[in-house]
Design a protein around this motif. Structure first.
Motif, PDB file in Angstrom:
ATOM      1  N   ILE A   1      20.248  -3.716  18.176  1.00 63.33           N
ATOM      2  CA  ILE A   1      19.521  -2.826  19.086  1.00 63.33           C
ATOM      3  C   ILE A   1      18.130  -3.406  19.315  1.00 63.33           C
ATOM      4  N   SER A   2      17.702  -3.448  20.591  1.00 60.69           N
ATOM      5  CA  SER A   2      16.401  -4.039  20.885  1.00 60.69           C
ATOM      6  C   SER A   2      15.762  -3.377  22.110  1.00 60.69           C
ATOM      7  N   ALA A   3      14.500  -3.718  22.363  1.00 63.98           N
ATOM      8  CA  ALA A   3      13.788  -3.218  23.534  1.00 63.98           C
ATOM      9  C   ALA A   3      14.602  -3.562  24.781  1.00 63.98           C
ATOM     10  N   GLY A   4      14.649  -2.609  25.701  1.00 63.38           N
ATOM     11  CA  GLY A   4      15.427  -2.790  26.923  1.00 63.38           C
ATOM     12  C   GLY A   4      16.788  -2.126  26.867  1.00 63.38           C
ATOM     13  N   ASP A   5      17.310  -1.862  25.668  1.00 61.11           N
ATOM     14  CA  ASP A   5      18.578  -1.147  25.544  1.00 61.11           C
ATOM     15  C   ASP A   5      18.389   0.289  26.026  1.00 61.11           C
ATOM     16  N   ARG A   6      19.489   0.995  26.253  1.00 56.40           N
ATOM     17  CA  ARG A   6      19.438   2.353  26.818  1.00 56.40           C
ATOM     18  C   ARG A   6      19.940   3.374  25.807  1.00 56.40           C
ATOM     19  N   VAL A   7      19.254   4.535  25.790  1.00 59.10           N
ATOM     20  CA  VAL A   7      19.606   5.636  24.895  1.00 59.10           C
ATOM     21  C   VAL A   7      19.994   6.841  25.749  1.00 59.10           C
ATOM     22  N   ILE A   8      21.090   7.489  25.355  1.00 56.91           N
ATOM     23  CA  ILE A   8      21.607   8.635  26.110  1.00 56.91           C
ATOM     24  C   ILE A   8      21.912   9.777  25.151  1.00 56.91           C
ATOM     25  N   SER A   9      21.424  10.977  25.480  1.00 57.38           N
ATOM     26  CA  SER A   9      21.782  12.172  24.720  1.00 57.38           C
ATOM     27  C   SER A   9      21.561  13.393  25.609  1.00 57.38           C
ATOM     28  N   PRO A  10      22.251  14.490  25.316  1.00 58.45           N
ATOM     29  CA  PRO A  10      22.102  15.705  26.134  1.00 58.45           C
ATOM     30  C   PRO A  10      20.663  16.229  26.202  1.00 58.45           C
TER      31      PRO A  10
END
Length: 161
Positions: A147-156
Motif C-alpha cells: 500500500i502506498s501514496a496514490g492508492d485508493r480507499v473506499i468505505s461507506p
C-alpha cells in the motif's frame, strides 16, 4: 492574590478534566469500545485489501483513537472521519501499538503514510498534504501489502463506494 491563584488553578484543572473527559489516570486506561464497524477496501494496483474499520466520527472518538489498545487483528483498523479536508496531525500518546497511519484525501486517494510509528510518542505526525480521512492499521502492514501514496480507499462512511 493567593485566593485568585487558587481559583485559577482549580478552574484550569476542572477545564482540563472536562476537555479530556477523564478525572484521572485510572479512568483513562480503558480503550474505547463499541464504535461502529464497516468494511473498508484499499485498492493498490490490481489488488484489493479488505479491512474491518472501526469508525471514529466525533471529536471524542477521534481524540481517544486507538489509545490503550494492546492488540488489534491484522485486518482491522480505525477510520477517522473529519468534516473538511486539511492538514492533519496525529500522535501516539497512550498508544502501545505501533501503527501505520494512512492519510487520505476527500476523493479517497492516499496522500501519505506514516509507517511504523513509535508507541507512546508525543511527536507530531503530520499528513503530507490535505487529508479528510485517516486510517490506522498495524505497523508494517502497509509495506507488507504494498500500500502506498496514490492508492485508493473506499468505505461507506467516506461516501466513496
Amino acid at each position: 492574590m493567593r485566593a485568585l491563584f487558587l481559583f485559577l488553578s482549580i478552574f484550569a484543572a476542572t477545564l482540563w478534566i472536562s476537555l479530556s473527559g477523564s478525572a484521572g489516570p485510572a479512568m483513562a486506561q480503558e480503550p474505547q469500545r463499541n464504535l461502529p464497524v464497516e468494511d473498508l477496501v484499499i485498492q493498490s494496483g490490481d489488488k484489493e485489501h479488505r479491512f474491518e474499520a472501526e469508525v471514529a466520527a466525533t471529536d471524542k472518538q477521534r481524540s481517544m483513537g486507538l489509545m490503550f489498545r494492546k492488540e488489534m487483528p491484522e485486518k482491522r483498523g480505525m477510520l477517522f472521519l473529519f468534516e473538511g479536508e486539511g492538514d492533519r496531525y496525529f500522535w501516539m500518546k497512550n498508544t502501545p501499538l505501533p501503527l501505520d497511519i494512512i492519510f487520505i484525501d476527500a476523493r479517497g486517494g492516499i496522500v501519505s503514510i506514516a509507517d511504523n510509528t513509535t508507541p507512546f510518542s508525543e511527536d507530531v505526525i503530520p499528513s503530507i498534504g490535505p487529508a479528510k480521512f485517516v486510517f490506522e492499521i498495524n505497523a508494517g502492514l502497509a509495506e507488507k501489502l504494498g500500500i502506498s501514496a496514490g492508492d485508493r480507499v473506499i468505505s461507506p462512511s467516506m461516501g466513496l463506494e
